[in-house]
Design an enzyme around this catalytic site. Structure first.
Site, short mmCIF file in Angstrom:
data_model
loop_
_atom_site.label_atom_id
_atom_site.label_comp_id
_atom_site.label_asym_id
_atom_site.label_seq_id
_atom_site.Cartn_x
_atom_site.Cartn_y
_atom_site.Cartn_z
N GLY A 153 -23.50 -6.04 3.04
CA GLY A 153 -24.53 -6.26 4.04
C GLY A 153 -24.26 -5.38 5.25
O GLY A 153 -25.14 -4.72 5.78
N ALA A 154 -22.99 -5.41 5.68
CA ALA A 154 -22.56 -4.59 6.82
C ALA A 154 -21.04 -4.54 6.80
O ALA A 154 -20.40 -5.33 6.10
CB ALA A 154 -23.05 -5.21 8.13
N GLU B 8 -13.43 -1.14 2.84
CA GLU B 8 -12.89 -2.48 2.58
C GLU B 8 -13.24 -2.93 1.17
O GLU B 8 -14.40 -2.81 0.76
CB GLU B 8 -13.44 -3.50 3.57
CG GLU B 8 -12.67 -4.81 3.48
CD GLU B 8 -13.18 -5.89 4.45
OE1 GLU B 8 -14.36 -5.85 4.83
OE2 GLU B 8 -12.37 -6.76 4.80
N HIS C 90 -22.02 -11.30 13.43
CA HIS C 90 -20.88 -11.42 12.50
C HIS C 90 -19.96 -10.21 12.64
O HIS C 90 -18.74 -10.36 12.82
CB HIS C 90 -21.43 -11.52 11.07
CG HIS C 90 -20.36 -11.63 10.03
ND1 HIS C 90 -19.97 -12.84 9.51
CD2 HIS C 90 -19.58 -10.70 9.42
CE1 HIS C 90 -19.01 -12.65 8.62
NE2 HIS C 90 -18.76 -11.34 8.54
N GLU C 91 -20.53 -9.02 12.58
CA GLU C 91 -19.69 -7.82 12.62
C GLU C 91 -19.02 -7.67 13.99
O GLU C 91 -17.87 -7.25 14.07
CB GLU C 91 -20.52 -6.57 12.29
CG GLU C 91 -21.23 -6.61 10.94
CD GLU C 91 -20.33 -6.98 9.77
OE1 GLU C 91 -19.14 -6.60 9.79
OE2 GLU C 91 -20.80 -7.67 8.84
N GLU D 47 -17.49 -3.94 9.36
CA GLU D 47 -17.04 -3.96 10.75
C GLU D 47 -16.08 -2.83 11.12
O GLU D 47 -15.20 -3.05 11.96
CB GLU D 47 -16.37 -5.30 11.02
CG GLU D 47 -15.02 -5.54 10.30
CD GLU D 47 -15.14 -6.26 8.97
OE1 GLU D 47 -16.24 -6.23 8.39
OE2 GLU D 47 -14.14 -6.83 8.51
N ASN D 48 -16.22 -1.63 10.54
CA ASN D 48 -15.32 -0.53 10.93
C ASN D 48 -15.23 -0.49 12.45
O ASN D 48 -16.25 -0.51 13.14
CB ASN D 48 -15.89 0.80 10.43
CG ASN D 48 -16.38 0.72 9.01
OD1 ASN D 48 -15.61 0.42 8.12
ND2 ASN D 48 -17.68 0.95 8.82
N HIS E 56 -15.94 -9.67 14.29
CA HIS E 56 -14.79 -9.03 13.62
C HIS E 56 -14.04 -8.08 14.55
O HIS E 56 -12.88 -7.75 14.28
CB HIS E 56 -15.27 -8.23 12.41
CG HIS E 56 -15.43 -9.04 11.17
ND1 HIS E 56 -14.47 -9.89 10.70
CD2 HIS E 56 -16.44 -9.07 10.25
CE1 HIS E 56 -14.89 -10.43 9.55
NE2 HIS E 56 -16.07 -9.96 9.27
ZN ZN Z 1 -17.23 -10.26 7.61
#
Ligand code: ZN
Length: 1032
Positions: free
Chosen positions: A420-421, A285, A456-457, A423-424, A460
């Site tokens: 930070g991370a 992303e 958060h992830e 969301e795949n 998503h």
């Molecule tokens: Zn996000």
């Protein structure tokens, strides 16, 4: 995605430095008009456009065809009718402009018309500030790598090619890191064409074939690559026709590198053996999938992906979907892992990893298999994230009323990770410091951060993955919602953390500080190229987005919010949506309330900034007035900046909520959609407060007598008997200090408001706000001793009560507040606190005595600040050898506090050596040195010296650039420094740091204004209140 400057870090910065946290870039404020041609080059003008193409459209059967072939046929006819001279001229033209003659011969490439400006996802809308698209017209012709003109001029792909499935196979060598791969992309076309355009970046494409579903070969007769647009043009000898499936197969190869995007190499050292181990991982992303395999890399082009990954026996391979087979690949012992096709999804969500990590698994109560995948040595630190994920996933399924559609969810700790991370879908990747939590060694903030990032992830998985924004201009749909929903997720597992209360300090107040700059941007930002897309992963998309959802939640009610969200997700699942689609879902859900969600929210989403409401009491009326709030002093050179024009004239439809002394628990809601409005109000009220619980995204200014009444209200109540909520107290401080800094609220009124803190405040949230603003004042006043004495006086009673005990039985918010106050005590020079912190440090350094987790930050920082080389080297040694990411981060941040300039210089230089400081952390070294008044000039020199290296290290589109600019310029206070900053950044490429640069200039101007006009007033006030005769 969670962006790298996490809340934890932001809070740290804000607190320590007083930076108002504008650490992230936004979209370009100066929009350029869009005149670029959406499609193939026309001979008359490369940019003259769609109208020309439309004008030439034929009505015969060929009109829909994108034909290179047709041009050739008709050109032969033309040539047959012409003289030899004409033939020669035409031949020359052909030689020079190989694809130019479509319009000339009348075989119009109608897609350039019908799929140019009019088609749905091809709209070049003027941006919401009314200044036109930022799509920049290229000044020079678009060339391919061979030097020929590139025939497709639009940075967006043709809309008439629709991919629906990818069959990927990859064979990366774990020794040489050379990857060979192939991809077969099944696609259809909606109109006849003899070419396709696909994304590719830095790949060596070795072969291209095209076959129809009935196995007929469609010969490839032309391929041209354009590095500027990261596109590959593939021309065929024959037409692709609608309603037929085709398979486009490309083979490719690439040397994988140690970087932070695309398909890349990462490594870690097992501290027990000292052995460096390697892994391969991905981060796509927003636009890096194209650098791993050729693909149609736009979010709306969803497809299913299947994967075959060949790797060595000692490694495991992971993909978005379940592995269905693991078979021997050759006699040398290689293995092939085969993965089932994914659900339809966008390319930026694809992920694959080859590593030798351990796996911990847990099932949710619905039977979904969740796995934490981490290096062996850090295995035990993944339990908290794994357990949190399992609970939150179940909660979200219920909340959204939609089942998580995959059977597994992998969570991977990646040693080198730019964000930070990420969301795949089914394979979430994390930076280790926001994923691993050690019960004994990590502090409360780390635990909170892990929970937030996981929540958060996971949000998503629905918001972003199941329903995706149609194009990146609606990124806030993904990120704003995930940033709001994460709080509901964490609140579910830890209600005692009061996430919805903390929201105002972690999100709303922070977003307001960003969005009150003239150089902010509307939340819906018009973006085209990868650098612009990268740039909108900023605090406006995340934090303003989330704050607006909270406002919506407050006036709709959580049930209507949930119903609307669920309807939206059901309706658009596996598809894409726009902001307007979401508002319609809410309008449907809230119809009974007669609320026109679109009309209200459009005023918040499509213009930048937010209002300040001024309230005056006149007899039995409250007079309300709204205007845009700016936290800066307008630039007199730039007063008519066209990017500053708003389609709504900077008027908002505002949900105004009011409480009064007569009904302090009952909030009254009034809609305010004009410039001025009066509402009936009982003249007997002693006080009133507008914007209850800071649920609206606006500020409120009162008349002096009302500020005094609210100050009395705070002073006349004990800390445990406040009439106003903790959020309201925090809100008053935030509004008052923000007004005072630009001279629209009296210094005496503001500073007097803060006096109540000394004996009247024991809640984390108001303290967080107050210390954030004191931090800014400290920067502006250059560590003024009177200010330090004043702040120490305010916090002293609580330091005395709570002391240096970090009790695990205490509520988390108390532990956070204690750590916050101790840090403030040391920063502002409280001698006793400094002594205690130094004792802890020495005892740790000499005897190895453990320091309670929540005290480590203050102890490490104080030890380094008041120590010398020995203390610093102790931290450096620990930094190099710990396997606990949260500890590593604390040590990294503390080392910038030293007052030894030789060490500071050495530290800055280490940040460019990837064997000492990972590139993902370089910016934190710069940040921490810039926080140190002793290091500021040094870091500014360092950044200027190494700017070109940063561009090479991070890329022009990186988050890091804007963080570096912000961190190194926020503290400048003089016209000389302003000029230096301008001269430097005007002379170099700033990439995605462009917005941070403009914000930096705006902030320095405001700092200068403060020095000239306001500082002496605060100094006078402090002299009165810190003198011997003044009782605090
Ligand atoms: Zn996000």
């Amino acid at each position: 995605m969670t962006i790298p400057m996490t809340e934890l870090e932001i809070d740290d910065v804000a607190f320590l430095t007083g930076a108002d946290g504008n650490g992230h870039d936004g979209s370009d404020g100066k929009h350029q008009s869009s005149t670029s041609c959406a499609g193939l080059i026309c001979p008359n003008s490369s940019a003259k456009s769609r109208h020309h193409h439309r004008h030439h459209r034929h009505s015969d059967g060929q009109s829909g065809a994108h034909s290179v072939l047709n041009w050739r046929k008709s050109n032969v006819l033309t040539m047959g009718l012409c003289s030899l001279l004409v033939i020669t001229i035409i031949a020359l033209i052909i030689a020079f402009f190989p694809f130019h003659n479509q319009c000339f011969t009348g075989h119009t490439l109608s897609h350039t018309g019908s799929y140019g400006p009019d088609a749905d996802h091809r709209q070049h809308k003027p941006d919401s500030s009314g200044t036109g698209s930022r799509h920049q017209l290229s000044q020079s012709p678009l060339l391919s790598t061979t030097g020929e003109l590139f025939p497709w001029t639009d940075i967006r792909l043709p809309a008439f090619v629709v991919p629906f499935s990818y069959e990927l196979s990859m064979k990366p060598n774990m020794t040489t890191f050379y990857n060979t791969g192939s991809v077969s992309i099944w696609l259809t076309v909606t109109e006849r064409t003899d070419f396709v355009v696909i994304h590719t970046k830095k790949l060596n494409i070795t072969d291209i074939t095209m076959t129809s579903a009935d196995d007929m070969d469609v010969p490839v007769i032309r391929r041209l690559e354009c590095t500027q647009h990261e596109q590959l043009f593939i021309g065929f000898d024959g037409l692709l026709v609608p309603n037929r499936n085709y398979s486009l197969r490309l083979t490719f190869e690439r040397q994988l590198e140690e970087q932070l995007e695309g398909f890349y190499v990462s490594s870690y050292v097992d501290t027990r053996t000292g052995v460096r181990k390697y892994l391969l991982t991905t981060h796509f992303e927003p636009t890096s999938a194209r650098s791993a395999f050729p693909c149609f890399d736009e979010p709306a082009l969803k497809a299913s992906f299947s994967m075959k990954l060949v790797h060595e026996r000692d490694f495991e391979a992971f993909f978005n979907s379940e592995r269905v087979d693991r078979v021997p690949y050759n006699k040398e012992g290689l293995i092939m892992s085969v993965f089932e096709p994914t659900v339809p999804m966008s390319t930026y969500l694809v992920a694959f990893i080859v590593c030798d990590f351990n796996i911990h698994a847990k099932q949710t109560r619905e039977g979904i298999n969740i796995r934490a995948i981490v290096p062996d040595e850090q295995d035990s630190q993944s339990n908290y994230a794994l357990n949190s994920a399992a609970s939150i996933l179940s909660y979200y399924q219920e909340f959204f009323n939609i089942t998580y559609p995959l059977s597994k969810l992998d969570l991977v700790a990646v040693p080198d990770f730019g964000g930070g991370a990420m969301e795949n879908w089914g394979l979430i990747t994390f930076r280790t410091s926001v994923f691993l939590y050690n019960d004994n060694e990590s502090n409360s903030e780390t635990q909170e951060q892990v929970a937030i990032v996981v929540a958060h992830e996971l949000a998503h998985m629905w918001f972003g993955n199941l329903v995706t924004m149609n194009w990146w201009d609606d990124l806030w749909l993904n990120e704003g919602f995930a940033s709001y929903i994460e709080n509901l997720g964490v609140n579910y597992i830890h209600p005692e953390w009061k996430m919805m209360e903390q929201f105002v300090v972690t999100t709303t107040q922070y977003a307001m500080a960003m969005d009150s700059l003239q150089t902010s941007h509307p939340i819906r930002a018009d973006v085209k190229n990868p650098t612009e897309i990268e740039a909108i992963f900023d605090m406006i998309s995340y934090k303003k987005g989330a704050s607006l959802i909270r406002m919506l939640d407050n006036f709709l009610g959580i049930d209507n919010l949930r119903i609307g969200l669920s309807a939206f997700l059901h309706k658009y699942q596996y598809k894409t949506a726009k902001t307007s689609d979401l508002w319609h879902s809410f309008s449907d859900a809230s119809r009974i309330h007669g609320i026109n969600v679109s009309a209200i929210m459009d005023t918040w989403v499509n213009q930048k900034g937010f209002p300040v409401i001024t309230v005056r009491r006149i007899g039995n009326q409250l007079m309300l007035n709204q205007r845009r709030f700016l936290s800066s002093i307008p630039d007199s050179d730039n007063i008519d900046d066209p990017s500053d024009i708003s389609p709504f004239g900077y008027k908002w439809i505002i949900p105004v909520t009011i409480i009064t002394d007569r009904s302090p628990r009952e909030s009254r809601l009034v809609w305010f959609n004009t410039s001025e409005m009066s509402i009936p109000f009982d003249a007997q009220h002693q006080w009133f407060k507008v914007n209850v619980n800071q649920s609206g995204f606006y500020r409120v200014n009162y008349e002096s007598d009302q500020w005094l009444a609210l100050t009395d209200l705070l002073n006349n109540h004990n800390y445990n008997r406040h009439v106003l909520s903790a959020i309201d107290r925090s809100n008053l401080l935030d509004d008052a200090f923000s007004f005072m800094r630009i001279g629209i609220l009296d210094v005496n009124l503001t500073m007097s408001l803060s006096l109540y803190l000394r004996n009247g405040e024991r809640d984390y949230i108001p303290w967080e706000t107050a210390l954030y603003h004191f931090g800014i004042m400290d920067m502006l006043m250059e560590q003024n001793p009177s200010l330090h004495r004043y702040i120490c006086g305010l916090i002293e009673p609580l330091i005395t009560i709570w002391g240096w005990k970090d009790q695990t039985t205490d509520p988390m918010l108390l532990r956070k507040l204690r750590a916050l106050l101790l840090r403030a005590a040391v920063t502002y020079g409280d001698k006793q606190s400094i002594q205690v912190a130094n004792r802890y440090f020495q005892s740790w350094m000499i005897n190895g005595t453990k320091i309670p987790a929540n005290l480590r930050e203050v102890v490490y920082t104080t030890g380094v600040q008041y120590g010398d080389q020995r203390e610093w080297m102790h931290c450096w040694h620990r930094y190099m050898n710990t396997s606990i990411p949260s500890e590593k981060k604390l040590l990294l941040l503390s080392m910038g506090a030293t007052r030894n300039s030789w060490l500071l210089a050495r530290y800055l230089n280490s940040s460019l050596d990837k064997n000492r400081v990972r590139p993902q952390d370089t910016v934190h070294v710069i940040q921490t040195v810039a926080r140190n008044p002793m290091g500021r000039d040094m870091v500014w020199r360092f950044v200027r010296e190494n700017w070109h290296q940063f561009i090479r290290m991070f890329g022009e589109g990186s988050f890091s650039l804007d963080m570096i600019i912000t961190e190194t310029t926020w503290h400048f206070l003089t016209r000389f420094e302003l000029k230096q900053v301008q001269q430097f950044f005007e002379s170099v490429t700033v990439g995605s740091g462009a917005q941070a640069y403009r914000q930096g200039i705006e902030k320095i101007r405001t700092n200068i204004y403060w020095k000239d006009h306001l500082e002496h007033l605060v100094i006078n006030w402090l002299a009165k209140h810190t003198g011997d005769d003044v009782v605090l």
